[in-house]
Design a protein around this motif. Structure first.
Motif, short mmCIF file in Angstrom:
data_model
loop_
_atom_site.label_atom_id
_atom_site.label_comp_id
_atom_site.label_asym_id
_atom_site.label_seq_id
_atom_site.Cartn_x
_atom_site.Cartn_y
_atom_site.Cartn_z
N PHE A 20 0.84 -1.19 0.00
CA PHE A 20 0.00 0.00 0.00
C PHE A 20 0.89 1.24 0.00
N PRO A 21 0.38 2.36 -0.53
CA PRO A 21 1.18 3.58 -0.58
C PRO A 21 1.31 4.21 0.80
N ILE A 22 2.54 4.69 1.11
CA ILE A 22 2.75 5.34 2.40
C ILE A 22 3.20 6.79 2.24
N GLU A 23 3.65 7.15 1.04
CA GLU A 23 4.05 8.53 0.77
C GLU A 23 3.91 8.78 -0.72
N VAL A 24 3.49 9.98 -1.07
CA VAL A 24 3.44 10.38 -2.46
C VAL A 24 4.07 11.77 -2.56
N TRP A 35 3.26 14.03 0.72
CA TRP A 35 2.28 13.71 1.75
C TRP A 35 2.61 12.34 2.32
N LEU A 36 2.61 12.21 3.63
CA LEU A 36 2.63 10.89 4.24
C LEU A 36 1.18 10.42 4.29
N ILE A 37 0.99 9.14 4.01
CA ILE A 37 -0.36 8.57 3.92
C ILE A 37 -0.59 7.63 5.09
N ILE A 63 4.14 6.85 9.97
CA ILE A 63 3.04 7.16 9.04
C ILE A 63 1.68 7.09 9.72
N VAL A 64 1.56 6.25 10.75
CA VAL A 64 0.31 6.22 11.52
C VAL A 64 0.13 7.55 12.26
N ARG A 65 1.22 8.03 12.88
CA ARG A 65 1.15 9.28 13.66
C ARG A 65 1.02 10.52 12.78
N GLU A 66 1.82 10.60 11.71
CA GLU A 66 1.93 11.83 10.93
C GLU A 66 1.20 11.80 9.59
N GLY A 67 0.78 10.63 9.16
CA GLY A 67 0.13 10.51 7.86
C GLY A 67 -1.24 11.15 7.82
N GLN A 68 -1.63 11.55 6.63
CA GLN A 68 -2.96 12.12 6.39
C GLN A 68 -3.88 11.01 5.88
N VAL A 73 -5.30 13.16 1.20
CA VAL A 73 -4.15 13.12 0.29
C VAL A 73 -4.62 13.11 -1.15
N LEU A 74 -5.60 12.28 -1.46
CA LEU A 74 -6.08 12.18 -2.84
C LEU A 74 -6.66 13.51 -3.32
N ALA A 75 -7.45 14.17 -2.50
CA ALA A 75 -8.05 15.45 -2.90
C ALA A 75 -6.98 16.51 -3.14
#
Length: 179
Positions: A20-24, A35-37, A63-68, A73-75
């Motif tokens: 699964f993606p974790i950053e884009v 973005w962190l996901i 990524i759990v703590r700081e991800g969006q 992220v998609l929007a």
């Protein structure tokens, strides 16, 4: 059409399991954004490898703590790339964009083209591609981080096209923050 580059980092490579993606990250000229996901509930039980973590340096805890959330992220990603031709250096990036969109409960907002399409359009031979790669390597982008890889690809494309930089389009100026 203006070119924007994109890169994803992921929990593992698909050959190691379900990833699964974790950053884009995206780049437009010498500007980038990433973005962190946050892992989506739908990805529970999907694979995470120590090899991938060592490569991109992102821990699952971070990524759990700081991800969006995937929808946020998609929007934001869709808004930032609107009206641009989006290019990556790996075909797997489309899979991770599709995975992100599915988690967000939304259609995939754009198709990612492979950089080879640009090489073909430019009639670039192996020597020209190698020169562009050497140029991009010399720009100092931090590799295996989504924004850094997108910046590297942006520099490669600019050199290959004979453009000093791929200066950002006006709509991107308000969407990008320096990394």
């Amino acid at each position: 059409m203006h070119i924007m580059t994109i890169d994803f980092e992921a929990s593992c490579l698909p050959r190691h399991g379900r990833s699964f993606p974790i950053e884009v990250g995206i780049a437009d000229g010498d500007r980038s954004r990433s973005w962190l996901i946050r892992p989506h509930d739908d990805w529970s039980g999907w694979d995470w490898t120590a090899e991938a973590e060592a490569l991109h340096g992102l821990t699952r805890d971070r990524i759990v703590r700081e991800g969006q959330p995937a929808a946020v992220v998609l929007a934001e990603l869709a808004a930032a790339t609107q009206g641009c031709r989006v290019v990556a250096d790996s075909l797997i990036d489309q899979y991770w964009l599709d995975t992100l969109a599915a988690a967000a409960g939304a259609p995939t907002p754009f198709k990612i083209q492979h950089v080879v399409t640009l090489f073909d359009e430019q009639g670039a031979d192996a020597r020209r591609v190698a020169a562009a790669m050497a140029f991009a390597d010399g720009q100092g982008a931090t590799r295996h981080h989504a924004a850094g890889d997108a910046l590297w690809l942006s520099a490669l494309i600019a050199h290959m096209r004979g453009v000093a930089t791929l200066s950002p389009t006006p709509h991107c100026l308000t969407l990008f923050a320096p990394e």
